[in-house]
Design an enzyme around this catalytic site. Sequence first.
Site, PDB file in Angstrom:
ATOM      1  N   ASN A 122      -0.870   2.402  -5.682  1.00  0.00           N
ATOM      2  CA  ASN A 122      -1.444   2.122  -4.370  1.00  0.00           C
ATOM      3  C   ASN A 122      -2.429   0.976  -4.540  1.00  0.00           C
ATOM      4  O   ASN A 122      -3.619   1.193  -4.740  1.00  0.00           O
ATOM      5  CB  ASN A 122      -2.143   3.368  -3.816  1.00  0.00           C
ATOM      6  CG  ASN A 122      -2.806   3.096  -2.485  1.00  0.00           C
ATOM      7  OD1 ASN A 122      -2.396   2.215  -1.733  1.00  0.00           O
ATOM      8  ND2 ASN A 122      -3.847   3.853  -2.181  1.00  0.00           N
TER       9      ASN A 122
ATOM     10  N   MET B 205       0.840  -1.189   0.000  1.00  0.00           N
ATOM     11  CA  MET B 205       0.000   0.000   0.000  1.00  0.00           C
ATOM     12  C   MET B 205       0.872   1.235   0.000  1.00  0.00           C
ATOM     13  O   MET B 205       1.996   1.216   0.485  1.00  0.00           O
ATOM     14  CB  MET B 205      -0.912   0.015   1.227  1.00  0.00           C
ATOM     15  CG  MET B 205      -1.974   1.122   1.170  1.00  0.00           C
ATOM     16  SD  MET B 205      -2.898   1.270   2.708  1.00  0.00           S
ATOM     17  CE  MET B 205      -1.715   2.143   3.722  1.00  0.00           C
ATOM     18  N   CYS B 206       0.326   2.333  -0.515  1.00  0.00           N
ATOM     19  CA  CYS B 206       1.074   3.580  -0.609  1.00  0.00           C
ATOM     20  C   CYS B 206       0.207   4.766  -0.234  1.00  0.00           C
ATOM     21  O   CYS B 206      -1.013   4.719  -0.340  1.00  0.00           O
ATOM     22  CB  CYS B 206       1.574   3.789  -2.042  1.00  0.00           C
ATOM     23  SG  CYS B 206       3.295   3.367  -2.272  1.00  0.00           S
ATOM     24  N   GLY B 207       0.869   5.826   0.143  1.00  0.00           N
ATOM     25  CA  GLY B 207       0.287   7.152   0.153  1.00  0.00           C
ATOM     26  C   GLY B 207       0.920   7.898  -0.998  1.00  0.00           C
ATOM     27  O   GLY B 207       2.145   8.037  -1.045  1.00  0.00           O
TER      28      GLY B 207
ATOM     29  N   HIS C 240       4.875   7.280  -0.447  1.00  0.00           N
ATOM     30  CA  HIS C 240       5.273   6.751   0.863  1.00  0.00           C
ATOM     31  C   HIS C 240       4.759   5.321   0.941  1.00  0.00           C
ATOM     32  O   HIS C 240       3.560   5.068   0.838  1.00  0.00           O
ATOM     33  CB  HIS C 240       4.693   7.614   1.982  1.00  0.00           C
ATOM     34  CG  HIS C 240       5.064   9.056   1.868  1.00  0.00           C
ATOM     35  ND1 HIS C 240       6.191   9.591   2.447  1.00  0.00           N
ATOM     36  CD2 HIS C 240       4.458  10.081   1.214  1.00  0.00           C
ATOM     37  CE1 HIS C 240       6.266  10.878   2.169  1.00  0.00           C
ATOM     38  NE2 HIS C 240       5.225  11.197   1.428  1.00  0.00           N
TER      39      HIS C 240
END
Length: 600
Positions: free
Chosen positions: A76, A1-3, A52
């Site tokens: 993401n 997962m990402c921001g 991130h």
Amino acid sequence: MCGILCLLSLSAARFECDGRIDGSLQRRGPNSSRKVTVTGTNSSYRCLFSAHLLHMRGLFTPQPVQDHAGNILMWNGEIFGGLPVMPEENDTGVACQRLSSCGTPLEVLSVLSAIQGPWGLVYYQRAGDFLWFGRDFFGRRSLLWKYEAEVLTLTSVAAQIFPPDESKWKEIPAVGVFRLDLKEAARSGSMNFEFFPWAHAGSNRTSLCSQTLQDSVPDGCSAVLNPAGLVLDAPVCPLNASLPESVNKTEIPSDSDLSATDRQDLLRSRENPAQVDRLIGVLSEAVKKRVQPSPFGPQNDSASNDSADVAVLFSGGLDSMILAALADRHIPAHQPIDLLNVAFEQQNKSEQKPKRDRRKSSEPGTERAQTFSPFDVPDRLSGRSGLRELQELNPERRWRFVEIDVTLEKLQEARKARICHLLHPLETVLDDSIGCAVWFAARGAGVEGHRPFSSSAKVILTGAGADEQLAGYSRHRERFKASGLEGLIQEVDMELGRISSRNLGRDDRVIGDHGKEARFPYLDEGVVGLLNSLPMWEKADLSLPRGVGEKLLLRLAARRLGLGQSAVLPKRAIQFGSRIAKMEDGRERASDRCSRLLPE
């Protein structure tokens, strides 16, 4: 997962990230942070890509990913099927590699159509200077946009501002993907997006697409269907809208007259072995893909440090009980499973129920003196009952029931500091109630047994999607009474079409804020495909009372899995079961704008 965050300016002017947004993105992705900036020919445009990463599966792959040709991907999401991902590979790397090989829009759409799993992406295609972005068919990952001061911003999370009427944030609708011709945008000075819709999504979703698109595009921008008429292939078939030759219009009296035993007897009389086995099969596979760790991903050594890899948002109700029972099939026996149960302090003393000593309450004849707790809300009581069912189902498993108690002071503090920004741009009383409840539950900080405990599980299973597909809400029963089975089918079709804007973006933002990932087994493409293919009367029969008729097929599956009382529990929404809806102002309507979400 990402921001993820993308800033685009149609000039060489410099810009900066909002510090509040950057902080939220870092909490979503605590394992790595990276930024990449690109400029167009003659500084015709400037793009900042910031990502991130929360490392969950496969080889560690920092983002943004940039290939040898200068293409940049911020991904993401998770690939659970559709494209092959070897154990030694990372799905972000696989997605980047496949997109890098694409030379035409049709090839890009073919790759995105093939992916099974949640995703939100921003993809910079260097050849041709194109910027692609969008969300998966169901919208299981958040992606927001705004256009302000000649800068386009795409991001996983936003930030509330004051005065709120000046906020320009909107959710990118999960009705297709978008492409921006950067060279043309720089030449014209305007943001005109090409839109590529999902095809074969069902008549209701198709009819809503145009209006949803117009309502969701930022001020100062436009979006038009791509001139070639290219589309993404929907990952599921349209909803089966067939009607039986005869419909049972006789409703069995209200469940207030039926005991749990009566409901179980009624449920037993509706056995449908073939379809139950099919549903359990696809659901079990959906859970398996979401709980089994990658051999190259981060894992807890649960045998030594007693940490769980997987947690369930757990009320003891039908949806969460089935997820827990299926997770038990696919998680190693020595690993605990965290059951996250949230309760908000009851302000009205008359509502507080007697509580038995939990150390002996499951053993007949050993009850201690009853006491009163302001946190003995309905979901806490059904959660304890559900825990006992799971312990009987597998006594060897460590079922870790985490009691998460939230006082009014804690709620108000967290809402002001964090949750109001995560919910934005949503702002209703319902969004506040559900968003706050899910945020506290996913954080996992509470009590296990008699000791303080904080769940470290990074995977959070949630039951989103079950009610929408299987007529679990009271409004489904109202529509059935008013318009019959045909009206119910239309309502369910609408529910699934709007789940991205009503639920999933919000839930992804609030759960991801803890550096944890929301996973939605009921929205797995295989599960939705099966349920969409079945006629409505095989999935729900609202002529039957509450606790039986709604989500009928899922209740039958629960019985087949060995569950008992939880199979016939009537639906209870989290805002009522956790009692957050009664904590501050019980006179509000769910659709009202929530004044508590406005910044001071």
